[in-house]
Write a protein that holds these residues in place. Structure first.
Motif, short mmCIF file in Angstrom:
data_model
loop_
_atom_site.label_atom_id
_atom_site.label_comp_id
_atom_site.label_asym_id
_atom_site.label_seq_id
_atom_site.Cartn_x
_atom_site.Cartn_y
_atom_site.Cartn_z
N GLY A 10 0.80 -1.22 0.00
CA GLY A 10 0.00 0.00 0.00
C GLY A 10 0.83 1.27 0.00
O GLY A 10 1.97 1.29 -0.49
N SER A 11 0.30 2.31 0.56
CA SER A 11 0.94 3.62 0.60
C SER A 11 2.09 3.61 1.59
O SER A 11 2.27 2.65 2.36
CB SER A 11 -0.10 4.68 1.01
N PRO A 12 2.89 4.68 1.63
CA PRO A 12 4.02 4.71 2.56
C PRO A 12 3.63 4.49 4.02
O PRO A 12 4.46 4.04 4.82
CB PRO A 12 4.60 6.10 2.34
N GLU A 13 2.39 4.76 4.36
CA GLU A 13 1.96 4.62 5.75
C GLU A 13 1.97 3.17 6.23
O GLU A 13 1.86 2.91 7.45
CB GLU A 13 0.56 5.21 5.93
N THR A 46 10.08 1.10 -3.07
CA THR A 46 8.75 1.69 -3.16
C THR A 46 7.81 0.83 -4.02
O THR A 46 6.61 0.76 -3.75
CB THR A 46 8.82 3.12 -3.72
N SER A 50 4.36 -0.81 -2.60
CA SER A 50 3.04 -0.48 -3.16
C SER A 50 2.35 -1.68 -3.80
O SER A 50 1.13 -1.80 -3.75
CB SER A 50 3.18 0.65 -4.19
N GLN A 317 8.00 8.69 0.31
CA GLN A 317 7.23 9.75 -0.35
C GLN A 317 8.14 10.61 -1.21
O GLN A 317 7.78 10.99 -2.34
CB GLN A 317 6.52 10.61 0.70
N GLU A 320 9.37 8.82 -4.40
CA GLU A 320 8.27 8.67 -5.36
C GLU A 320 7.90 9.98 -6.03
O GLU A 320 7.18 9.98 -7.03
CB GLU A 320 7.06 8.06 -4.67
#
Length: 335
Positions: A10-13, A46, A50, A317, A320
């Motif tokens: 998923g996202s960086p979180e 990354t 993702s 982030q 990217e």
């Protein structure tokens, strides 16, 4: 130990700092326990975050292919290293083996090189993947020879900025594409002979003008997409083009075929993905040679941003965003 866990794709979180068990101390083998001081951030990190790793059934996992640190303990069969040695390497982080976003890791001595003495752990951690990628692309896939003319795309990037230097060390003449005056100044300091502002200039025509209409001997594509097939007419007949990205399904091959180009595909992760131990040892040999050049001031690693381990998500982030010069690094300890 503290480590950044990828808890899901998923996202960086999804990158969360957690306490995990320390790796086992090596006994009776050729492994090293390394206390990591810094870890490099690469685009592959990354992408795996993702999309998911190559081993999705092993999530949560620790990302990070590049590491630099200090040997804490050695297996009984270790020959080359002892506790206290400073090392750097590209190993793990793809899902099968622990990566380097952590305080400790275990890696076989065969896949490790001595850290260049003249640079920081941060610079050393930034180096392995990009050095191996550029080395294999230019020297092995592209068969670069002294006196040849090379076009390197995105010369201010992580791979590009070391590719310029490796090409110059081979005795080549280098042209490179950049997007700003600041990046132009940067690549000139690295030895680039000819700079193309790709946003304002047709890079194909610029490369042809630079080579008196003949085309470059070797083009190195670090961008992918349309850039790959748009580069074909910039390469001389019977020349080489190497890309580190998978060619798009819509790639138009006609010009490459007409010019009888030799196409090279470079993926430095192949040995890790296929379990090719001899090739992983070759990677360590590449890093040993590059360490010598670094300590002789013939090769530089540019780190543009450093983040503490807990800010791995911010580092992802930033990379990217696509505008980074050089490399990004996670700082794990204060050494």
């Amino acid at each position: 130990m503290k480590a950044v866990l990828m808890t899901a794709a998923g996202s960086p979180e999804v990158l969360q700092v957690q306490e995990v068990p320390n790796p086992a101390v090596p006994v009776g083998n050729t492994e090293l326990l390394v206390r990591l001081v810094a870890a490099g951030i690469n685009p592959i990190d990354t992408k795996l975050r993702s999309r998911g790793t190559f081993y999705p059934d092993r999530t949560p996992t620790i990302l990070g292919c590049d590491g630099a640190g200090i040997v804490e303990a050695v297996g009984a069969s270790v020959q080359r290293f002892r506790p206290g040695d400073e090392v750097y390497f590209c190993y793990g982080g793809l899902g099968a083996h622990q990566g380097n976003y952590a305080e400790y890791t275990v890696v076989d001595e065969r896949f490790v090189a001595r850290k260049p003495a003249s640079i920081s752990f941060a610079e050393a951690a930034a180096a392995p993947l990009v050095l191996i990628t550029a080395w294999e692309a230019l020297y092995e896939r592209g068969r670069l020879e002294p006196g040849e003319r090379v076009l390197i795309h995105a010369g201010a990037g992580g791979v590009g900025h070391v590719a310029i230097q490796l090409a110059k060390l081979k005795g080549a003449t280098v042209s490179t594409t950049v997007g700003s005056e600041e990046k132009a100044d940067f690549v000139k300091q690295l030895g680039a002979d000819h700079v193309i502002f790709y946003k304002q200039t047709d890079f194909v025509q610029a490369a042809l003008d630079w080579t008196n209409g003949e085309g470059v001997d070797l083009a190195f594509d670090t961008v992918g997409g349309e850039t790959f097939h748009k580069t074909f007419p910039a390469v001389r007949v019977y020349g080489d083009i190497v890309t580190i990205l998978e060619p798009d399904a819509n790639t138009v091959w006609k010009t490459a075929r007409q010019r009888n180009l030799r196409i090279g595909l470079e993926l430095m992760l192949t040995p890790a993905l296929l379990g090719l131990e001899e090739s992983l040892q070759h990677h360590a040999e590449i890093l040993e040679q590059c360490a010598t050049w670094i300590d002789e001031s013939k090769l530089k690693i540019h780190v543009s941003h450093k983040f503490p381990l807990k800010e791995a998500a911010k580092a992802h982030q930033l990379i990217e965003s696509g505008s980074v010069t050089g490399k990004i690094v996670l700082l794990i300890s204060d050494d």
